[in-house]
Design a protein around this motif. Sequence first.
Motif, PDB file in Angstrom:
ATOM      1  N   ALA A 109     -41.749 -23.284  61.212  1.00  0.00           N
ATOM      2  CA  ALA A 109     -42.559 -22.302  60.487  1.00  0.00           C
ATOM      3  C   ALA A 109     -42.377 -22.451  58.977  1.00  0.00           C
ATOM      4  N   LEU A 110     -41.134 -22.680  58.541  1.00  0.00           N
ATOM      5  CA  LEU A 110     -40.861 -22.859  57.114  1.00  0.00           C
ATOM      6  C   LEU A 110     -41.533 -24.121  56.588  1.00  0.00           C
ATOM      7  N   PHE A 111     -41.524 -25.169  57.389  1.00  0.00           N
ATOM      8  CA  PHE A 111     -42.179 -26.423  56.994  1.00  0.00           C
ATOM      9  C   PHE A 111     -43.671 -26.182  56.771  1.00  0.00           C
ATOM     10  N   ARG A 112     -44.300 -25.492  57.713  1.00  0.00           N
ATOM     11  CA  ARG A 112     -45.732 -25.206  57.596  1.00  0.00           C
ATOM     12  C   ARG A 112     -46.022 -24.356  56.355  1.00  0.00           C
ATOM     13  N   LYS A 113     -45.191 -23.345  56.143  1.00  0.00           N
ATOM     14  CA  LYS A 113     -45.398 -22.441  55.012  1.00  0.00           C
ATOM     15  C   LYS A 113     -45.239 -23.175  53.686  1.00  0.00           C
ATOM     16  N   THR A 114     -44.203 -24.001  53.579  1.00  0.00           N
ATOM     17  CA  THR A 114     -43.948 -24.737  52.341  1.00  0.00           C
ATOM     18  C   THR A 114     -45.070 -25.724  52.047  1.00  0.00           C
ATOM     19  N   PHE A 115     -45.495 -26.441  53.075  1.00  0.00           N
ATOM     20  CA  PHE A 115     -46.560 -27.432  52.904  1.00  0.00           C
ATOM     21  C   PHE A 115     -47.848 -26.765  52.426  1.00  0.00           C
ATOM     22  N   THR A 116     -48.205 -25.661  53.070  1.00  0.00           N
ATOM     23  CA  THR A 116     -49.434 -24.954  52.701  1.00  0.00           C
ATOM     24  C   THR A 116     -49.326 -24.334  51.315  1.00  0.00           C
ATOM     25  N   SER A 117     -48.143 -23.817  50.978  1.00  0.00           N
ATOM     26  CA  SER A 117     -47.949 -23.198  49.662  1.00  0.00           C
ATOM     27  C   SER A 117     -48.132 -24.217  48.542  1.00  0.00           C
ATOM     28  N   GLU A 118     -47.617 -25.421  48.743  1.00  0.00           N
ATOM     29  CA  GLU A 118     -47.764 -26.462  47.728  1.00  0.00           C
ATOM     30  C   GLU A 118     -49.232 -26.837  47.537  1.00  0.00           C
ATOM     31  N   LEU A 119     -49.991 -26.794  48.611  1.00  0.00           N
ATOM     32  CA  LEU A 119     -51.412 -27.126  48.511  1.00  0.00           C
ATOM     33  C   LEU A 119     -52.218 -25.981  47.905  1.00  0.00           C
TER      34      LEU A 119
ATOM     35  N   ARG B 127     -49.075 -36.775  51.673  1.00  0.00           N
ATOM     36  CA  ARG B 127     -50.326 -36.012  51.754  1.00  0.00           C
ATOM     37  C   ARG B 127     -50.457 -35.042  50.579  1.00  0.00           C
ATOM     38  N   THR B 128     -49.355 -34.436  50.192  1.00  0.00           N
ATOM     39  CA  THR B 128     -49.387 -33.503  49.064  1.00  0.00           C
ATOM     40  C   THR B 128     -49.725 -34.232  47.769  1.00  0.00           C
ATOM     41  N   THR B 129     -49.116 -35.399  47.579  1.00  0.00           N
ATOM     42  CA  THR B 129     -49.399 -36.199  46.382  1.00  0.00           C
ATOM     43  C   THR B 129     -50.865 -36.610  46.336  1.00  0.00           C
ATOM     44  N   GLN B 130     -51.397 -37.023  47.474  1.00  0.00           N
ATOM     45  CA  GLN B 130     -52.809 -37.410  47.536  1.00  0.00           C
ATOM     46  C   GLN B 130     -53.717 -36.227  47.199  1.00  0.00           C
ATOM     47  N   ALA B 131     -53.355 -35.056  47.698  1.00  0.00           N
ATOM     48  CA  ALA B 131     -54.159 -33.862  47.429  1.00  0.00           C
ATOM     49  C   ALA B 131     -54.140 -33.510  45.945  1.00  0.00           C
ATOM     50  N   TRP B 132     -52.962 -33.634  45.324  1.00  0.00           N
ATOM     51  CA  TRP B 132     -52.848 -33.319  43.904  1.00  0.00           C
ATOM     52  C   TRP B 132     -53.593 -34.344  43.049  1.00  0.00           C
ATOM     53  N   GLU B 133     -53.555 -35.602  43.444  1.00  0.00           N
ATOM     54  CA  GLU B 133     -54.307 -36.626  42.713  1.00  0.00           C
ATOM     55  C   GLU B 133     -55.807 -36.357  42.819  1.00  0.00           C
ATOM     56  N   CYS B 134     -56.228 -35.970  44.005  1.00  0.00           N
ATOM     57  CA  CYS B 134     -57.634 -35.620  44.221  1.00  0.00           C
ATOM     58  C   CYS B 134     -58.026 -34.439  43.335  1.00  0.00           C
ATOM     59  N   ALA B 135     -57.179 -33.416  43.306  1.00  0.00           N
ATOM     60  CA  ALA B 135     -57.466 -32.227  42.499  1.00  0.00           C
ATOM     61  C   ALA B 135     -57.449 -32.558  41.011  1.00  0.00           C
ATOM     62  N   PHE B 136     -56.507 -33.407  40.598  1.00  0.00           N
ATOM     63  CA  PHE B 136     -56.408 -33.772  39.184  1.00  0.00           C
ATOM     64  C   PHE B 136     -57.685 -34.457  38.710  1.00  0.00           C
ATOM     65  N   ASN B 137     -58.228 -35.339  39.544  1.00  0.00           N
ATOM     66  CA  ASN B 137     -59.463 -36.032  39.165  1.00  0.00           C
ATOM     67  C   ASN B 137     -60.598 -35.041  38.922  1.00  0.00           C
ATOM     68  N   THR B 138     -60.687 -34.029  39.787  1.00  0.00           N
ATOM     69  CA  THR B 138     -61.733 -33.020  39.622  1.00  0.00           C
ATOM     70  C   THR B 138     -61.485 -32.170  38.384  1.00  0.00           C
ATOM     71  N   VAL B 139     -60.232 -31.767  38.187  1.00  0.00           N
ATOM     72  CA  VAL B 139     -59.887 -30.948  37.022  1.00  0.00           C
ATOM     73  C   VAL B 139     -60.161 -31.717  35.731  1.00  0.00           C
ATOM     74  N   TYR B 140     -59.746 -32.976  35.701  1.00  0.00           N
ATOM     75  CA  TYR B 140     -59.921 -33.782  34.488  1.00  0.00           C
ATOM     76  C   TYR B 140     -61.402 -34.014  34.189  1.00  0.00           C
ATOM     77  N   SER B 141     -62.159 -34.421  35.207  1.00  0.00           N
ATOM     78  CA  SER B 141     -63.577 -34.714  34.981  1.00  0.00           C
ATOM     79  C   SER B 141     -64.344 -33.461  34.578  1.00  0.00           C
TER      80      SER B 141
END
Length: 284
Positions: A52-62, A201-215
Motif C-alpha cells: 500500500a505504501l509503495f502504491r501511495k508513494t508512486f502515485t504521490s510522485e506522479l 516510469r517516474t523519470t519518464q513521466a517527469w520528462e514527458c511533463a517537462f517537455n509540455t511545461v517547457y514548450s
Amino acid sequence: MHSAVLLLLLLFCLGANGDLSTPLVSAHMEDYIAQNQRQYDAKLKNWEDELALFRKTFTSELRAINVHADQLEVKLEEAKARLNPIELIDSWHKHCVQNYSATIPLIANVRSALNGCFNTANSNLNSILTNAQNSFNSLKNFYNSNLKTLLSDCEKRNPKSQMNYTICVENVISTTNTFTQNNQKNFNNYMQQAQCTADIRTTQAWECAFNTVYSTSSSLGTAIRLIDDCIANKLACASVSCTSSCTNQMIISWKENDFLNATIKNPFYGLDSKLSCLEMKFKY
C-alpha cells in the motif's frame, strides 16, 4: 458402595484401549498454534502495508505533475486576461493580438498532455507490482487454506495419541515457516525490482511533463513578446492582414547601401517636411 464409585470414575477416565485419556488439543498446544498464527497474520499485515505504501508513494510522485498543470493554467489565464482588453483598444492592437496569440497553447490541450504523462506512468503500477502481489497472495492462501487443512489432518490422523499429534503440529508449523521464509526472500527481491521499474516510469513521466511545461512556457513567452513588439511598432508584422495605418512608405535596400561607412546617402533628402508619418522598410 465406595468401591463401585471408584470404578465408575476410573472407567470414565480410561480410553478405548484402557489408557488414561487426556484432551488431544491441550491448552499449551492451543497457545502454541495461536501464537504462530498471530505471527503469520502480522507478516501478512506488514506485506500488505508495504504494498500500500509503495502504491501511495508512486502515485504521490506522479501527482506533482498536476501541480505544474495548475501553475500553467494560471499563467495562461493571466495572459488571456491581459490580452483580451488590449485587443479592444483599436484595429492595430487587435491585429497584433490576433496575429500572434494563435500560438498560445490552449489550457485544455496542456492539461490533456500532462494528464497523458501521468496516466501512462500510473497505468503501469499494477504490472510493476505483479510479482510482489502474487507472492503476497500465495502466502495468504497458504495460511488460510493449506495451514488450516494440515492442522485439521493432524487431529484426524492422531485421535488417540497426544505425542503423535504434537509432533504432527510441530512439523506443520516448521513447513509453514519454511514456506514463509522462501516467500519473504522472493517478496523482497520483487519489491526491489518494482522500485527500480517505478523509478524509471517516474523519470519518464517527469520528462514527458517537462517537455509540455517547457514548450508551453516558451510559446506563451514568445507570443507575449511578439505582441508587445508589434504594438510598439518594433517588429514588422508577419501577416498580410496586419497593415500599417501610415500611407507614406520608404523601402531601403541593404544591398544598395554600405552601412559600414560612417556616412551614407541621405534617404530623407527631398521629402516634404509636412508629412504626418513615414514608414521605413528594409529589404535584403
